[in-house]
Design a protein around this motif. Sequence first.
Motif, short mmCIF file in Angstrom:
data_model
loop_
_atom_site.label_atom_id
_atom_site.label_comp_id
_atom_site.label_asym_id
_atom_site.label_seq_id
_atom_site.Cartn_x
_atom_site.Cartn_y
_atom_site.Cartn_z
N PRO A 128 -1.02 -2.94 20.75
CA PRO A 128 0.10 -3.77 20.27
C PRO A 128 -0.02 -4.24 18.82
CG PRO A 128 -0.61 -4.48 22.46
CD PRO A 128 -1.64 -3.52 21.94
N GLU A 129 -1.20 -4.62 18.41
CA GLU A 129 -1.35 -5.12 17.04
C GLU A 129 -1.49 -3.97 16.05
OE1 GLU A 129 -0.73 -7.84 14.51
OE2 GLU A 129 -1.09 -8.57 16.54
N ALA A 130 -2.20 -2.94 16.43
CA ALA A 130 -2.35 -1.78 15.55
C ALA A 130 -1.00 -1.10 15.32
CB ALA A 130 -3.35 -0.79 16.13
N SER A 131 -0.11 -1.16 16.32
CA SER A 131 1.20 -0.51 16.19
C SER A 131 2.26 -1.44 15.63
CB SER A 131 1.66 0.05 17.54
OG SER A 131 1.82 -0.97 18.51
N HIS A 132 1.86 -2.62 15.19
CA HIS A 132 2.78 -3.56 14.54
C HIS A 132 2.83 -3.29 13.04
CE1 HIS A 132 4.59 -7.18 12.98
NE2 HIS A 132 3.47 -7.54 12.39
N ASN A 133 4.02 -3.04 12.52
CA ASN A 133 4.20 -2.75 11.10
C ASN A 133 4.38 -4.06 10.34
OD1 ASN A 133 5.11 -2.02 8.54
ND2 ASN A 133 6.38 -0.35 9.28
N PRO A 134 3.45 -4.41 9.46
CA PRO A 134 3.58 -5.68 8.72
C PRO A 134 4.83 -5.75 7.84
CG PRO A 134 1.80 -4.33 7.82
CD PRO A 134 2.22 -3.69 9.10
N MET A 135 5.36 -4.60 7.43
CA MET A 135 6.60 -4.61 6.63
C MET A 135 7.76 -5.16 7.44
SD MET A 135 6.70 -1.22 4.20
CE MET A 135 7.23 -0.15 5.53
N ILE A 136 7.79 -4.86 8.75
CA ILE A 136 8.86 -5.37 9.61
C ILE A 136 8.77 -6.89 9.70
CG2 ILE A 136 9.72 -5.41 11.99
CD1 ILE A 136 8.86 -2.49 12.23
N GLU A 137 7.56 -7.39 9.81
CA GLU A 137 7.36 -8.84 9.87
C GLU A 137 7.83 -9.50 8.58
OE1 GLU A 137 5.98 -12.17 12.18
OE2 GLU A 137 6.54 -10.11 12.61
N ASP A 138 7.50 -8.89 7.45
CA ASP A 138 7.92 -9.45 6.16
C ASP A 138 9.44 -9.49 6.04
OD1 ASP A 138 5.29 -9.72 5.45
OD2 ASP A 138 5.21 -7.90 4.23
N LEU A 139 10.10 -8.41 6.45
CA LEU A 139 11.56 -8.33 6.35
C LEU A 139 12.24 -9.37 7.23
CD1 LEU A 139 12.16 -4.45 6.41
CD2 LEU A 139 12.41 -5.99 4.46
N ARG A 140 11.77 -9.50 8.46
CA ARG A 140 12.46 -10.43 9.37
C ARG A 140 12.18 -11.89 9.00
NH1 ARG A 140 10.53 -13.51 13.27
NH2 ARG A 140 8.32 -13.41 13.77
N ARG A 141 11.00 -12.16 8.52
CA ARG A 141 10.69 -13.54 8.12
C ARG A 141 11.46 -13.93 6.86
NH1 ARG A 141 6.97 -16.31 10.76
NH2 ARG A 141 5.56 -15.22 12.22
N PHE A 142 11.65 -12.99 5.96
CA PHE A 142 12.42 -13.27 4.75
C PHE A 142 13.85 -13.67 5.11
CE2 PHE A 142 15.25 -11.86 1.29
CZ PHE A 142 14.75 -12.64 0.26
N ARG A 143 14.41 -13.01 6.13
CA ARG A 143 15.78 -13.32 6.58
C ARG A 143 15.79 -14.36 7.70
NH1 ARG A 143 19.61 -12.26 2.92
NH2 ARG A 143 19.30 -10.20 2.01
N GLN A 144 14.60 -14.82 8.11
CA GLN A 144 14.46 -15.83 9.16
C GLN A 144 15.13 -15.38 10.46
OE1 GLN A 144 16.03 -19.28 6.93
NE2 GLN A 144 13.93 -20.06 6.81
N ARG A 145 14.82 -14.16 10.85
CA ARG A 145 15.37 -13.61 12.09
C ARG A 145 14.33 -13.68 13.20
NH1 ARG A 145 19.18 -14.38 9.15
NH2 ARG A 145 20.72 -12.79 8.54
N PRO A 146 14.74 -14.06 14.41
CA PRO A 146 13.81 -14.07 15.54
C PRO A 146 13.48 -12.64 15.96
CG PRO A 146 16.02 -14.55 16.30
CD PRO A 146 16.09 -14.50 14.80
N SER A 147 12.39 -12.50 16.72
CA SER A 147 11.92 -11.18 17.12
C SER A 147 11.70 -11.09 18.63
CB SER A 147 10.61 -10.84 16.40
OG SER A 147 10.05 -9.64 16.88
#
Length: 305
Positions: A36-55
């Motif tokens: 789960p963590e190895a397959s998490h893309n940090p770019m996705i986290e950056d994008l959603r946090r910048f727009r303050q979107r829930p996941s």
Amino acid sequence: MAIQWFPGHMTSARKKAEETMEFTDIVIEVLDARVPEASHNPMIEDLRRFRQRPSLKILNKADLADPAVTQDWLNHFNRQDGIRAVALSCKKPGDANKIPGLCRAIAPHRGTNLKPLRMMIMGIPNVGKSTLMNALLNRRIAKVGDEPAVTKSQQRFELSPQLSITDTPGMMWPKIKYESDGYMLAASHAIGRNAVIDEEVAEFLATILLERYPALLNARYKTDVSNMDAIDLLEAVGRRRGYLLKGGEFDMEKTAMAFLVDYRSGTLGRISLETPASRAKMMATIENMTLETDQIEDKGNDSPE
């Protein structure tokens, strides 16, 4: 071996995803439940946090993962702000149907004719996004393949007048920071074979399985693995299956591929390659090594010339 794999279309896919995120209410990130963590893309986290979107994190392929470890991951993710996690197998009838309801619960202010709930599905290659899309729409609209990076363009679909979903191509990030993550992704087939050496990936996988799942190896290969290392195990597998070259040497290349397929298909059993505890231990080790390196460099800079 440093594993890097970033096909050209992923750069444009990231830019398009960044644009679409502005008009998205919730990000559905599909992860591989075995890593789960190895397959998490940090770019996705950056994008959603910048727009303050829930996941909504979907731990897909849960039928292939160790159920106890998967539960540990769910507990780990569900303690984090703005995140809801659920374990599914998108190949199972009905599992995908749970997703719209979960998204409605996370974003209750959306989901009407006037304000449709706009979902965006993201993740790295070969975690099952296309299978999930086909299940959600109850028709084959996304191409499904055994090789990573099948989907190469963004598509938007209406599930109902109240729900829409945008499918995005699988996105890696330009540099995999931790070598073990690269190996876990390669073992789980999230990275194209052109970027890896199967024999090295199989050796990495064998080392983990000998430590954590020896009973599954004993059962599958009908051999006592208690005193084996990774090469011993692969050689035993190759010889047992008759993967031999001229002269009686075992065929390492063929054996490695067969061993990886046994893991990927679930033939070995339900296996997870990382746990929240193993991840925390790895990060602590890396932090200590970095600190020691910095201290050595500082001492070197302070030394008189």
